[in-house]
Design a protein around this motif. Structure first.
Motif, PDB file in Angstrom:
ATOM      1  N   LEU A  36       0.836  -1.198   0.000  1.00  0.00           N
ATOM      2  CA  LEU A  36       0.000   0.000   0.000  1.00  0.00           C
ATOM      3  C   LEU A  36       0.872   1.249   0.000  1.00  0.00           C
ATOM      4  N   ARG A  37       0.366   2.329  -0.573  1.00  0.00           N
ATOM      5  CA  ARG A  37       1.137   3.568  -0.629  1.00  0.00           C
ATOM      6  C   ARG A  37       1.225   4.230   0.737  1.00  0.00           C
ATOM      7  N   THR A  38       0.149   4.133   1.515  1.00  0.00           N
ATOM      8  CA  THR A  38       0.128   4.762   2.838  1.00  0.00           C
ATOM      9  C   THR A  38      -0.408   3.780   3.868  1.00  0.00           C
ATOM     10  N   THR A  39      -0.125   4.055   5.124  1.00  0.00           N
ATOM     11  CA  THR A  39      -0.705   3.264   6.207  1.00  0.00           C
ATOM     12  C   THR A  39      -2.192   3.616   6.297  1.00  0.00           C
ATOM     13  N   PRO A  40      -3.078   2.633   6.188  1.00  0.00           N
ATOM     14  CA  PRO A  40      -4.519   2.962   6.146  1.00  0.00           C
ATOM     15  C   PRO A  40      -5.090   3.333   7.514  1.00  0.00           C
ATOM     16  N   ASN A  41      -5.615   4.539   7.610  1.00  0.00           N
ATOM     17  CA  ASN A  41      -6.311   4.972   8.830  1.00  0.00           C
ATOM     18  C   ASN A  41      -7.832   4.887   8.657  1.00  0.00           C
ATOM     19  N   ILE A  42      -8.298   5.311   7.490  1.00  0.00           N
ATOM     20  CA  ILE A  42      -9.729   5.226   7.182  1.00  0.00           C
ATOM     21  C   ILE A  42      -9.909   4.185   6.080  1.00  0.00           C
ATOM     22  N   ILE A  43     -10.710   3.146   6.373  1.00  0.00           N
ATOM     23  CA  ILE A  43     -10.915   2.045   5.426  1.00  0.00           C
ATOM     24  C   ILE A  43     -12.405   1.909   5.133  1.00  0.00           C
ATOM     25  N   GLU A  44     -12.742   1.789   3.854  1.00  0.00           N
ATOM     26  CA  GLU A  44     -14.132   1.550   3.450  1.00  0.00           C
ATOM     27  C   GLU A  44     -14.229   0.177   2.797  1.00  0.00           C
ATOM     28  N   ALA A  45     -15.246  -0.601   3.180  1.00  0.00           N
ATOM     29  CA  ALA A  45     -15.471  -1.922   2.582  1.00  0.00           C
ATOM     30  C   ALA A  45     -16.852  -1.939   1.941  1.00  0.00           C
ATOM     31  N   PHE A  46     -16.964  -2.652   0.783  1.00  0.00           N
ATOM     32  CA  PHE A  46     -18.190  -2.641  -0.017  1.00  0.00           C
ATOM     33  C   PHE A  46     -18.699  -4.060  -0.265  1.00  0.00           C
ATOM     34  N   ASP A  47     -20.031  -4.196  -0.253  1.00  0.00           N
ATOM     35  CA  ASP A  47     -20.680  -5.450  -0.634  1.00  0.00           C
ATOM     36  C   ASP A  47     -22.060  -5.118  -1.176  1.00  0.00           C
ATOM     37  N   ASN A  48     -22.636  -6.047  -1.954  1.00  0.00           N
ATOM     38  CA  ASN A  48     -23.999  -5.837  -2.444  1.00  0.00           C
ATOM     39  C   ASN A  48     -24.831  -7.093  -2.197  1.00  0.00           C
ATOM     40  N   SER A  49     -26.144  -6.936  -2.265  1.00  0.00           N
ATOM     41  CA  SER A  49     -27.033  -8.055  -1.954  1.00  0.00           C
ATOM     42  C   SER A  49     -28.303  -7.955  -2.782  1.00  0.00           C
ATOM     43  N   HIS A  50     -28.835  -9.124  -3.176  1.00  0.00           N
ATOM     44  CA  HIS A  50     -30.125  -9.160  -3.887  1.00  0.00           C
ATOM     45  C   HIS A  50     -30.670 -10.587  -3.796  1.00  0.00           C
TER      46      HIS A  50
END
Length: 619
Positions: free
Chosen positions: A387-401
């Motif tokens: 990774l380019r930077t140390t991650p402080n804020i992380i977003e995770a994505f998923d979908n459902s149907h």
């Protein structure tokens, strides 16, 4: 067109310039009063085009990597400053100082126009004159307020005065019942003055709370004693200890920044009526390979903070270091608040002592942060996945149907400073796409479009394999945002996803420093895998819960479509008017008639009556 030819086309106007490397990655965003003069100052044109030797090591390295430039012309330098700040927050250039401190902090306020005022919390400017504010507070505001109401018998709820009758709070001696005239305005003002002393003097508040905690403990009211103990800890944590009193009624804001190892600490202190009223802080990440630009960090911190609507505007902004371009920032502040606000770096008197206190707090924050970050999971993720930077804020994505019905997406957020999920930042998406690939594409594009209001995180975690990872990188590249991305693909057992905690052998996909797509199949005991799984699973849970909710709504839509004469167009009309199905169900004949017509209104009323009767028979 090569870089030298592009430089010749630079205009003499004010504007914002952007530097890119040969892969199209955004390196830097800057602003200029005169684009031609400013940008050319970075280069030496003879005997060949190269970086100027007068540059700092950091800027020299950046110019050496620059392959082409773009610019945006604006009317004046003030507009350039605002656009520069907005673009930096959205696009996260490699060589700019990046802050995430543009959030609004809560204030404690009191409306002195009321006969019996009470202290409340707000994040916005309340309408009306004679309103006094305290803050802003990064933490502890609610605990302070709850504690004051524990100690001082103020009016406890807004509704109390309206009731005009003494309530339970009077019986338990937490209110003196001004609603029944048991205390007059003068007597209540004395209570209010006592409450305000606790806002200015947290040490006095903590001492009073400890007395109350001891009383509860001696009377075997242990749960109440524990609640007070927790409040005391929160208030103590937010307290900067200083006995300084400027002996004036000045309102001053103080900014101090200090650097250590891979982070910088930014401390803000707020002097109100000559006394320290509150403080807050943030950390700024530093790239291992880059020199830290302290001057730019102050500029970003000041502009980000004062871009918000603020109820208290200081007389002066005190900074712990000498800054360049002070006049430009002061002009921004004057345009923003129609008030002249000086930015000063005092060398003597009490104001310089305040700076020393702020810098000492920077040192302490960095010391604690360095202890916390030794061998942290975030550093390990950076190293493992390039990774380019140390991650402080992380977003995770998923979908459902479910077979194409109620298709939804979910975004969850992990905040390293909280060391937990930031549930206020979670987002749901109603999706139109029918296939998983296009659903993820739709969701990520919508998230990218919101970067101007909610800046990009440090890392995205995608629920999927290499195909979805490539999709995410394509989307990010199309808008020029610097953002790390990984994807986690579920282990398949008999062609079905295996989610068993502690035993799922999921595969994590990433892109290495050479822009090659790679993957890891880590042992199930690996804490890095478990951390990423935790993020993925929370996104999955959040998506499923929203899917179920939307499915119930769609089921109601289907039932309404079965009513004679009520088609999809009429349902949309009803939803536009009422907002949700439950309100349609509970609406009157006249309300329905105003939206549709008498026949349709009666059909809907009859349908819901029949449905209710059916439920009662089943019971």
């Amino acid at each position: 067109m090569n870089l030298e030819e592009k430089l010749k086309q630079l205009p003499n106007n004010a504007g914002v310039y952007q530097y890119f490397d040969n892969s199209g990655h955004l390196l830097y965003i800057g602003k200029a009063k005169n684009l031609k003069n400013r940008v050319k100052s970075y280069f030496k044109f003879s005997p060949t085009l190269q970086a100027s030797t007068d540059l700092s090591p950091r800027i020299f390295k950046m110019i050496s990597e620059t392959s082409f430039i773009e610019w945006i012309v604006v009317p004046n330098e003030h507009d350039a400053l605002i656009l520069e700040n907005s673009l930096i927050k959205q696009l996260k250039p490699k060589y700019n100082v990046l802050l995430r401190d543009d959030k609004t902090y809560p204030y404690i306020y009191i409306n002195l126009n009321e006969d019996f005022p009470r202290l409340e919390i707000t994040r916005k400017i309340e309408k009306g004159k004679n309103i006094k504010y305290f803050g802003p507070y990064s933490s502890g505001a609610k605990d302070m307020l709850d504690s004051i109401y524990e100690i001082v018998p103020l009016v406890q709820k807004k509704s109390c005065i309206k009731g005009k009758k003494a309530c339970l709070f009077y019986q338990i001696e937490k209110c003196l019942a001004p609603c029944e005239g048991k205390i007059d305005k003068d007597g209540y003002k004395k209570l209010l003055d006592e409450a305000l002393t606790y806002i200015y003097n947290k040490i006095k508040l903590i001492s009073k709370l400890k007395e109350k905690m001891q009383f509860y403990s001696e009377n075997f009211r242990f749960e109440e004693a524990m609640n007070l103990r927790d409040r005391i800890k929160t208030i103590e944590k937010s307290q900067i200890k200083t006995g300084i009193d400027l002996a004036t009624n000045e309102d001053l804001d103080i900014f101090a920044i200090k650097v250590s190892n891979k982070k910088a600490a930014l401390v803000r202190m707020f002097i109100r009526d000559g006394k320290l009223a509150s403080s807050n802080y943030d950390f700024i990440k530093i790239d291992d390979e880059l020199e830290f630009d302290l001057d730019e960090a102050y500029k970003r911190a000041i502009i980000n903070y004062y871009s918000n609507d603020l109820p208290i505007i200081p007389k002066e902004i005190i900074v712990a270091d000498e800054l360049s371009e002070v006049e430009c920032i002061e002009e921004f502040l004057q345009q923003r608040f129609s008030k002249k606000i000086k930015i000063v770096n005092p060398k003597i008197d009490k104001k310089s002592t305040i700076i020393k206190i702020a810098l000492n707090n920077c040192d302490e924050l960095l010391r604690l942060e360095n202890i916390k970050n030794e061998n942290s999971i975030y550093e390990e993720l950076k190293e493992l996945f390039s990774l380019r930077t140390t991650p402080n804020i992380i977003e995770a994505f998923d979908n459902s149907h479910l077979m194409g019905q109620a298709t939804v997406g979910a975004m969850i957020v992990w905040n390293e400073n909280l060391n937990s999920f930031d549930k206020k930042a979670f987002r749901h998406y109603n999706l139109d796409s029918k296939y998983e690939y296009s659903q993820m594409r739709e969701m990520l594009i919508r998230r990218v479009e919101s970067f101007s209001k909610n800046p990009a995180p440090d890392l995205w975690v995608i629920d999927g394999g290499e195909t979805l990872l490539k999709l995410a990188f394509d989307i990010i590249k199309s808008v020029g945002v610097n953002l790390d991305i990984i994807a986690i693909a579920k282990e398949k057992i008999d062609a079905k996803a295996h989610r068993a905690k502690g035993s799922a052998k999921d595969i994590i996909h990433y892109k290495n420093e050479k822009d090659e797509f790679k993957n890891f199949n880590l042992p199930t005991s690996d804490k890095r895998l478990q951390f990423v799984q935790r993020l993925r699973d929370e996104a999955h849970r959040f998506a499923i819960s929203f899917h179920k909710k939307q499915k119930r709504v769609q089921d109601k839509q289907i039932s309404l479509l079965q009513i004679k004469g009520i088609g999809e167009a009429k349902i949309k009309k009803l939803l536009l008017y009422f907002g949700e199905f439950d309100k349609i169900k509970s609406s009157s004949f006249d309300e329905l008639k105003n939206v549709l017509n008498e026949i349709d209104a009666q059909n809907i009323i009859d349908y819901f009556k029949k449905e209710e009767c059916g439920k009662n028979i089943i019971k």
